[in-house]
Design an enzyme around this catalytic site. Structure first.
Site, short mmCIF file in Angstrom:
data_model
loop_
_atom_site.label_atom_id
_atom_site.label_comp_id
_atom_site.label_asym_id
_atom_site.label_seq_id
_atom_site.Cartn_x
_atom_site.Cartn_y
_atom_site.Cartn_z
N GLY A 38 0.84 -1.20 0.00
CA GLY A 38 0.00 0.00 0.00
C GLY A 38 0.87 1.24 0.00
O GLY A 38 2.10 1.17 0.19
N LEU A 39 0.23 2.38 -0.20
CA LEU A 39 0.95 3.65 -0.26
C LEU A 39 1.65 3.95 1.07
O LEU A 39 1.27 3.42 2.11
CB LEU A 39 -0.05 4.79 -0.54
CG LEU A 39 -0.69 4.82 -1.93
CD1 LEU A 39 -1.86 5.80 -1.94
CD2 LEU A 39 0.34 5.18 -2.99
N SER A 40 2.64 4.82 1.00
CA SER A 40 3.27 5.30 2.22
C SER A 40 2.22 6.00 3.07
O SER A 40 1.42 6.79 2.56
CB SER A 40 4.39 6.28 1.85
OG SER A 40 5.01 6.77 3.01
N GLY A 41 2.16 5.67 4.34
CA GLY A 41 1.17 6.28 5.23
C GLY A 41 -0.18 5.58 5.22
O GLY A 41 -1.09 5.98 5.95
N GLY A 43 -0.80 2.66 6.37
CA GLY A 43 -0.98 1.99 7.66
C GLY A 43 -0.37 0.60 7.72
O GLY A 43 -0.64 -0.16 8.66
N LYS A 44 0.50 0.26 6.78
CA LYS A 44 1.12 -1.07 6.75
C LYS A 44 1.85 -1.38 8.05
O LYS A 44 1.61 -2.40 8.68
CB LYS A 44 2.10 -1.18 5.56
CG LYS A 44 1.47 -0.94 4.20
CD LYS A 44 2.49 -1.05 3.09
CE LYS A 44 3.56 0.02 3.11
NZ LYS A 44 3.09 1.41 2.95
N SER A 45 2.75 -0.49 8.44
CA SER A 45 3.56 -0.73 9.64
C SER A 45 2.70 -0.75 10.89
O SER A 45 2.89 -1.62 11.76
CB SER A 45 4.62 0.38 9.81
OG SER A 45 5.52 0.34 8.76
N SER A 112 5.91 -1.94 -2.00
CA SER A 112 5.87 -2.91 -3.11
C SER A 112 4.86 -2.49 -4.18
O SER A 112 3.83 -3.13 -4.35
CB SER A 112 5.62 -4.33 -2.62
OG SER A 112 4.67 -4.42 -1.58
P1 ADP Z 1 2.94 2.83 6.19
O1 ADP Z 1 3.68 1.76 6.93
O2 ADP Z 1 1.89 2.27 5.27
O3 ADP Z 1 3.83 3.82 5.52
P2 ADP Z 1 2.38 3.84 8.80
O4 ADP Z 1 1.77 2.71 9.54
O5 ADP Z 1 3.83 4.14 9.03
O6 ADP Z 1 2.09 3.65 7.24
O7 ADP Z 1 1.60 5.17 9.10
C1 ADP Z 1 0.19 5.24 9.09
C2 ADP Z 1 -0.25 6.42 9.95
O8 ADP Z 1 -1.66 6.54 9.88
C3 ADP Z 1 0.12 6.22 11.39
O9 ADP Z 1 0.48 7.47 11.94
C4 ADP Z 1 -1.21 5.73 12.01
O10 ADP Z 1 -1.31 6.07 13.37
C5 ADP Z 1 -2.23 6.47 11.17
N1 ADP Z 1 -3.53 5.80 11.05
C6 ADP Z 1 -4.73 6.40 11.22
N2 ADP Z 1 -5.75 5.53 11.04
C7 ADP Z 1 -5.19 4.35 10.72
C8 ADP Z 1 -5.72 3.06 10.43
N3 ADP Z 1 -7.04 2.83 10.42
N4 ADP Z 1 -4.86 2.06 10.16
C9 ADP Z 1 -3.52 2.29 10.17
N5 ADP Z 1 -2.96 3.48 10.45
C10 ADP Z 1 -3.77 4.51 10.73
#
Ligand code: ADP
Length: 224
Positions: A38-41, A43-45, A112
């Protein structure tokens, strides 16, 4: 990057005496990879971390391979061109395969962005060992969250080839699980995944969090 493919032609795969099934039996659970994309941000991590926490608390052997961490070590020689992204994913997939062989429930959190790279990763595993989890979230929401300040920097031209801004993200064609993080909380996402894993026979029913959602999962090709 210099790769001598000639040398690999003289290699023979050695089977080990202690095998994957032995390790699974000892661990008391299946081993497989949960491939978050999925896109950056998106929520993957966040979701992978929460899921690992839940699984780990239940005595399951887990390991989370996270994008930034792997790029700071094993893949520190790679940039963000399509070729280097492909090599990044290839190495991660091969490492994930070793972890699955070691009997571990492996979670990978990498953008990815290319369908062909995800297919290449999938091809290293059996049907049941690879679970593609598409963490779907509109880019406007990801950019508003911007947990690492990357969208801001990409929009001002400080980061080139940023996925969704100046580089493509190819939407998964047949993901096993789709999460909508703009509509679901992280805990709801984790419950959805757990429900699917129980329903597909990858996790045992002891998992109380999963029970209520088990029926919401569609049948999956190659299901046990
Ligand atoms: P990624 O790993 O995809 O780049 P991150 O997990 O690092 O994304 O960041 C996602 C951000 O969005 C975090 O700050 C998280 O707290 C916030 N967030 C808000 N709502 C959700 C949700 N439903 N699921 C996952 N993250 C969320």
């Amino acid at each position: 990057m210099i790769y001598n493919m000639e040398d690999s032609h003289n290699l023979t795969w050695q089977s080990t005496t202690v095998g994957k099934q032995d390790r699974r039996q000892r661990n008391g659970h299946e081993s497989f990879v949960l491939w978050f994309t999925g896109l950056s941000g998106a929520g993957k991590s966040t979701i992978a971390n929460l899921l690992e926490q839940v699984l780990f608390a239940q005595g399951i052997h887990t390991y989370l391979l996270d994008g930034d961490n792997v790029r700071m070590g094993l893949n520190s020689d790679l940039g963000f061109s399509a070729t280097e992204r492909r090599e990044n994913i290839r190495r991660v997939a091969e490492v994930a395969k070793l972890f699955v062989d070691a009997g571990v429930v492996t979670l990978t959190a990498f953008i990815s962005p290319y369908q062909s790279d995800r297919e290449m990763a999938r091809s290293l595993f059996t049907d049941t060992e690879f679970v593609e989890v598409y963490v779907d979230c509109p880019i406007e929401v990801c950019a508003t969250r911007d947990p690492k300040g990357l969208y801001l920097r990409a929009q001002s031209g400080q980061i080139k080839e940023f996925t969704g801004v100046a580089a493509p993200y190819e939407t998964p064609q047949q993901p096993d699980i789709v999460l909508h993080t703009n509509l679901q909380t992280p805990l709801e996402c984790v419950q959805q995944i757990l429900g699917c894993l129980v329903s597909w026979g990858l996790l045992s029913k002891d998992n109380s969090l999963a029970n209520s959602l088990e029926d919401t999962c569609v049948t999956r090709e190659g299901q046990r």
